[in-house]
Scaffold this motif. Sequence first.
Motif, mmCIF file in Angstrom:
data_model
loop_
_atom_site.group_PDB
_atom_site.id
_atom_site.type_symbol
_atom_site.label_atom_id
_atom_site.label_comp_id
_atom_site.label_asym_id
_atom_site.label_seq_id
_atom_site.Cartn_x
_atom_site.Cartn_y
_atom_site.Cartn_z
ATOM 1 N N SER A 70 34.043 46.340 51.870
ATOM 2 C CA SER A 70 34.543 45.110 51.258
ATOM 3 C C SER A 70 34.045 45.050 49.829
ATOM 4 O O SER A 70 33.159 45.805 49.430
ATOM 5 N N LYS A 71 34.624 44.147 49.062
ATOM 6 C CA LYS A 71 34.177 43.968 47.693
ATOM 7 C C LYS A 71 34.222 42.496 47.330
ATOM 8 O O LYS A 71 34.960 41.713 47.925
ATOM 9 N N ASP A 72 33.404 42.147 46.369
ATOM 10 C CA ASP A 72 33.344 40.795 45.833
ATOM 11 C C ASP A 72 33.753 40.894 44.374
ATOM 12 O O ASP A 72 32.952 41.314 43.533
ATOM 13 N N ASN A 73 35.003 40.547 44.091
ATOM 14 C CA ASN A 73 35.482 40.685 42.714
ATOM 15 C C ASN A 73 34.713 39.781 41.756
ATOM 16 O O ASN A 73 34.364 40.196 40.647
ATOM 17 N N ALA A 74 34.430 38.561 42.181
ATOM 18 C CA ALA A 74 33.731 37.621 41.306
ATOM 19 C C ALA A 74 32.316 38.104 41.002
ATOM 20 O O ALA A 74 31.828 37.981 39.876
#
Length: 122
Positions: A70-74
Amino acid sequence: HVQLVESGGASVQAGGSLRLSCAPSGLSVSDFSMAWFRQSPGKEREGVAAIRRDDLTAYTDSVKGRFTISKDNAGNSLFLHMTNLKPEDTAMYYCAARANGGAWDRFETWHSWGQGTQVTVS
């Protein structure tokens, strides 16, 4: 200058869980495809999981159902949540990034790499 910094590796018992993190600088995870690879001594670097800019994910068969990328763009971070760990998951885990396409599980198609974080399962 692109830099990828992994963290979260540890020694755990079989059946345990870990979450690996990758903190890039010099690029945004929202603009690049990102991946996790692993390598154990004497073996080729193996693609574990990848996530595209559109959030489409891919996994190697041996981790399907156990690992989640998963990734956290913010927050500009990449993660690998690993559950039901097995001794064969023991390896150095690397974060990778690329702007272009190609077979996601081929390490030569990725242009930016971190230094790795060690996962040991016993």
